[in-house]
Write an enzyme that holds these catalytic residues in place. Structure first.
Site, PDB file in Angstrom:
ATOM      1  N   GLN A 177     -19.548 -49.301  -5.053  1.00 19.08           N
ATOM      2  CA  GLN A 177     -19.766 -48.012  -4.394  1.00 19.08           C
ATOM      3  C   GLN A 177     -20.752 -48.141  -3.234  1.00 19.08           C
ATOM      4  O   GLN A 177     -21.783 -48.788  -3.354  1.00 19.08           O
ATOM      5  CB  GLN A 177     -20.271 -46.953  -5.367  1.00 19.08           C
ATOM      6  CG  GLN A 177     -20.241 -45.555  -4.738  1.00 19.08           C
ATOM      7  CD  GLN A 177     -20.838 -44.483  -5.611  1.00 19.08           C
ATOM      8  OE1 GLN A 177     -22.016 -44.500  -5.894  1.00 19.08           O
ATOM      9  NE2 GLN A 177     -20.024 -43.518  -6.024  1.00 19.08           N
ATOM     10  N   CYS A 207     -24.443 -38.046  -4.109  1.00 17.10           N
ATOM     11  CA  CYS A 207     -25.864 -38.204  -4.451  1.00 17.10           C
ATOM     12  C   CYS A 207     -26.690 -37.076  -3.837  1.00 17.10           C
ATOM     13  O   CYS A 207     -26.644 -36.845  -2.626  1.00 17.10           O
ATOM     14  CB  CYS A 207     -26.376 -39.548  -3.964  1.00 17.10           C
ATOM     15  SG  CYS A 207     -28.143 -39.801  -4.321  1.00 17.10           S
ATOM     16  N   LYS A 246     -16.140 -40.316  -4.415  1.00 14.05           N
ATOM     17  CA  LYS A 246     -16.761 -39.453  -5.417  1.00 14.05           C
ATOM     18  C   LYS A 246     -17.613 -38.422  -4.682  1.00 14.05           C
ATOM     19  O   LYS A 246     -18.420 -38.774  -3.817  1.00 14.05           O
ATOM     20  CB  LYS A 246     -17.635 -40.261  -6.373  1.00 14.05           C
ATOM     21  CG  LYS A 246     -18.289 -39.445  -7.487  1.00 14.05           C
ATOM     22  CD  LYS A 246     -19.032 -40.364  -8.457  1.00 14.05           C
ATOM     23  CE  LYS A 246     -19.588 -39.576  -9.648  1.00 14.05           C
ATOM     24  NZ  LYS A 246     -20.774 -38.780  -9.288  1.00 14.05           N
ATOM     25  N   ASN A 307     -15.744 -35.363 -13.592  1.00 10.66           N
ATOM     26  CA  ASN A 307     -17.089 -35.807 -13.955  1.00 10.66           C
ATOM     27  C   ASN A 307     -17.992 -34.586 -14.119  1.00 10.66           C
ATOM     28  O   ASN A 307     -17.920 -33.642 -13.351  1.00 10.66           O
ATOM     29  CB  ASN A 307     -17.625 -36.730 -12.847  1.00 10.66           C
ATOM     30  CG  ASN A 307     -19.060 -37.157 -13.067  1.00 10.66           C
ATOM     31  OD1 ASN A 307     -19.894 -37.027 -12.182  1.00 10.66           O
ATOM     32  ND2 ASN A 307     -19.369 -37.697 -14.239  1.00 10.66           N
ATOM     33  N   GLY A 308     -18.842 -34.644 -15.156  1.00  9.73           N
ATOM     34  CA  GLY A 308     -19.808 -33.576 -15.365  1.00  9.73           C
ATOM     35  C   GLY A 308     -19.764 -33.011 -16.768  1.00  9.73           C
ATOM     36  O   GLY A 308     -18.742 -32.482 -17.199  1.00  9.73           O
ATOM     37  N   ASP A 309     -20.871 -33.181 -17.519  1.00  7.97           N
ATOM     38  CA  ASP A 309     -21.048 -32.574 -18.839  1.00  7.97           C
ATOM     39  C   ASP A 309     -20.115 -33.124 -19.911  1.00  7.97           C
ATOM     40  O   ASP A 309     -19.736 -32.398 -20.838  1.00  7.97           O
ATOM     41  CB  ASP A 309     -20.893 -31.049 -18.767  1.00  7.97           C
ATOM     42  CG  ASP A 309     -22.027 -30.386 -18.007  1.00  7.97           C
ATOM     43  OD1 ASP A 309     -22.946 -31.111 -17.580  1.00  7.97           O
ATOM     44  OD2 ASP A 309     -21.990 -29.150 -17.825  1.00  7.97           O
ATOM     45  N   GLY A 331     -21.402 -40.334 -16.928  1.00 11.17           N
ATOM     46  CA  GLY A 331     -22.641 -40.873 -16.390  1.00 11.17           C
ATOM     47  C   GLY A 331     -23.781 -40.781 -17.370  1.00 11.17           C
ATOM     48  O   GLY A 331     -24.034 -41.684 -18.156  1.00 11.17           O
ATOM     49  N   ARG A 332     -24.506 -39.646 -17.361  1.00 10.50           N
ATOM     50  CA  ARG A 332     -25.762 -39.535 -18.113  1.00 10.50           C
ATOM     51  C   ARG A 332     -25.624 -39.770 -19.612  1.00 10.50           C
ATOM     52  O   ARG A 332     -26.583 -40.183 -20.267  1.00 10.50           O
ATOM     53  CB  ARG A 332     -26.378 -38.150 -17.882  1.00 10.50           C
ATOM     54  CG  ARG A 332     -27.033 -37.971 -16.544  1.00 10.50           C
ATOM     55  CD  ARG A 332     -27.679 -36.595 -16.453  1.00 10.50           C
ATOM     56  NE  ARG A 332     -26.705 -35.524 -16.388  1.00 10.50           N
ATOM     57  CZ  ARG A 332     -26.991 -34.238 -16.565  1.00 10.50           C
ATOM     58  NH1 ARG A 332     -28.223 -33.886 -16.875  1.00 10.50           N
ATOM     59  NH2 ARG A 332     -26.057 -33.316 -16.454  1.00 10.50           N
TER      60      ARG A 332
END
Length: 438
Positions: A177, A207, A246, A307-309, A331-332
Site C-alpha cells: 500500500q 488515513c 482503499k 471495512n469497519g466494525d 483492522g483493529r
C-alpha cells in the site's frame, strides 16, 4: 489508532450467509475472501506472518481435501514453524498411527521382514501426514503492508526501499500500500512495488492522520477527485499487477464522495475497491455506516471490500448479508483477537460441511501461546524496536486475559525483549498452574 469502539452493534449470525470462500481481484485469487487491513505502525512483516499463522484452520473431513504437490510442500514448510505447533501435531499423529500399526500389522519374524514393514510404515505415515497437512489453510486470504510514502520511496536508495517494503515468500498473496498526491511519483513507487514481487498495489485514500492529510495524502485527497483520477490513470498505466484503492466515505457528512469515487476507480481500470465506512472527520469514532458499502456494491461491478466494525465472525457475515460486498477487511480487531480470521473460516467451512456453523474460542493456553509466539518472532527478527513493539501490543494482546492488568504492568516495567518474554512466561505459568488446581 483507537483500540476500542463506540457503542458497537451486536449482530447474530445470519441464517444462510457466510463470508465467501474466495474473491478474484484481477489475476489474484484471494481465498477466503478476508483481508488484513493495512495499519500504520502495526502491519509489519512480523505481525502479518503472525496473523496468517494464527489464522490457520483445518477444513472438515470431506471438504476440498485435494491439494497439489506444490501446495502440500508449501504447507509442510510453513507448518514446520514453531508457531504452528506442527511437531506436536505430527507426534500425536505418529502415536496414533503406531497404535493402528500394532493392532493391524503382525509382528515380523525376521530382520528383513521388519525392515520391509518399517519402510511401508514410513511411506504410509508420510502420506498420512501430507494428507493431514494439506487439509489446513490460512483463514486470512490477503495481507497488506502498512502504508508507505510514495515520495519517500522516490527519494531513498534501493536498499532502503527494500527495508520499507520487506516481505517473505510465505506472505503471498500480499498487497503493497502506498500514499501520495503526485501522480508521477505514485506511479514510480507502484513500479517499485511491482518489481519487488508484490501481488497487488493499493492506494491509501483513507488515513485520517493530520501529518498525512496536510501533505494532501490519505483522506486529504478525498476533496480533490480530479487529482485522484490523474493518480489512478498514472498508476494503472505504470503497472500490470492488480491495482486497488482503499478510501473513506468522504471528508465529512457534507462531502460524501464514496460512490462517485468507486465509479471513477472502475472507469480508470482498477481491479477492486475497499471502503472504510466512516468519514475522515469521524476518525475511528461512532459506528461504521455499512449502507455506503451497499451503495458502492450496487454502483460498480469490480470487487468491493467492506471495512469497519468487524469484531466477530457474526459481524463479518452480517456485513456480507447487509451489503452484498465481495470480501471483508479487518483492522483493529486483529491485534486483540488474532484468531478472528480463523474463526470466520471455521464457521464457513463447518457450515458448508455439516449444515451447522461453529467456531472455536481461544483458551487461556491459546492466549499464552499467541503472546509468546509473537514476542518470540519479534526477538528472532532482531528488530531494534522489538521492546517498543511488545509494549505497544501488550494492551491489545492481553484483551480477555484474566488479570491482564498485572501482565501489562510486568511488560511495561521490563527493560529488554528477553525480559518481557520471561515475564510473560512467568505470568502464564503461574496462572495456568493455579487454573489447573482449581
Amino acid at each position: 489508532m483507537r483500540k476500542g469502539w463506540d457503542n458497537p452493534h451486536l449482530h447474530t449470525m445470519p441464517e444462510d450467509i457466510c463470508v465467501p470462500s474466495a474473491v478474484q481481484i484481477g489475476n489474484v485469487r484471494v481465498a477466503p475472501a478476508t483481508v488484513l487491513a493495512p495499519m500504520a505502525g502495526v502491519t509489519d512483516t512480523v505481525f502479518r506472518r503472525f496473523i496468517r499463522n494464527a489464522s490457520v484452520f483445518s477444513r472438515p473431513t470431506g471438504h476440498n481435501k485435494t491439494a497439489s504437490l506444490t501446495q502440500i510442500e508449501a504447507l509442510q514448510r510453513g507448518f514446520a514453524a514453531p508457531e504452528h505447533h506442527t511437531r506436536a501435531q505430527i507426534d500425536a499423529l505418529e502415536r496414533g498411527f503406531q497404535h493402528q500399526r500394532r493392532d493391524s500389522v503382525p509382528l515380523a519374524r525376521n530382520f528383513e521382514a521388519q525392515q520391509r514393514t518399517s519402510e511401508v510404515y514410513q511411506r504410509d505415515f508420510e502420506a498420512q501426514v501430507a494428507a493431514e497437512i494439506s487439509n489446513y489453510q490460512s483463514g486470512c486470504g490477503l495481507i497488506m503492508t502498512e502504508f508507505t510514502s510514495a515520495d519517500g520511496l522516490a527519494r531513498c536508495r534501493e536498499s532502503r526501499r527494500k527495508r520499507y517494503l520487506t516481505f517473505y515468500e510465505d506472505e503471498h498473496p500480499i498487497s503493497g500500500q502506498l500514499f501520495g498526491s503526485d501522480p508521477n511519483v505514485v506511479a514510480d513507487a507502484a513500479r517499485v512495488v511491482e518489481d519487488l514481487g508484490f501481488d497487488l498495489v493499493d492506494l491509501n485514500l483513507g488515513c485520517p492522520a493530520k501529518r498525512v492529510v496536510k501533505c494532501n495524502g490519505g483522506s486529504g485527497l478525498l476533496r480533490d477527485l480530479p487529482q485522484i483520477q490523474h493518480i489512478f490513470e498514472a498508476v494503472r498505466a505504470a503497472v500490470k499487477i492488480p491495482f486497488t484503492v482503499k478510501f473513506r466515505m468522504g471528508w465529512s457528512d457534507a462531502e460524501i464522495v464514496c460512490v462517485e469515487l468507486a465509479k471513477l476507480a472502475e472507469n480508470c481500470g482498477l481491479n477492486g475497491v475497499a471502503l472504510h465506512a466512516r468519514t475522515r472527520e469521524q476518525g475511528y469514532s461512532g459506528n461504521a455506516r455499512w449502507e455506503y458499502i451497499a451503495a458502492i456494491k450496487d454502483a460498480i461491478s469490480i470487487p468491493v471490500m467492506g471495512n469497519g466494525d468487524i469484531r466477530t465472525p457474526e459481524d463479518a457475515a452480517t456485513m456480507i448479508a447487509q451489503t452484498g460486498c465481495d470480501a471483508v477487511m479487518i483492522g483493529r480487531t486483529a491485534p486483540s483477537n488474532p484468531w478472528i480470521f480463523r474463526q470466520i473460516a471455521e464457521y464457513a467451512a463447518s457450515k458448508q460441511a455439516t449444515g451447522v456453523g461453529t467456531y472455536t474460542q481461544p483458551t487461556e493456553e491459546d492466549r499464552y501461546q499467541m503472546i509468546h509466539t509473537y514476542f518470540a518472532m519479534l526477538i528472532e527478527e532482531q528488530l531494534p524496536e522489538a521492546v517498543g513493539k511488545m509494549k505497544q501490543f501488550a494492551s491489545w494482546f492481553t484483551h480477555g486475559v484474566t488479570n491482564g492488568s498485572h501482565l501489562r504492568k510486568a511488560v511495561y516495567e521490563a527493560k529488554s525483549a528477553t525480559e518481557v518474554l520471561s515475564r510473560v512466561d512467568e505470568f502464564f505459568e503461574k496462572h495456568l498452574a493455579a487454573e489447573a488446581v482449581s
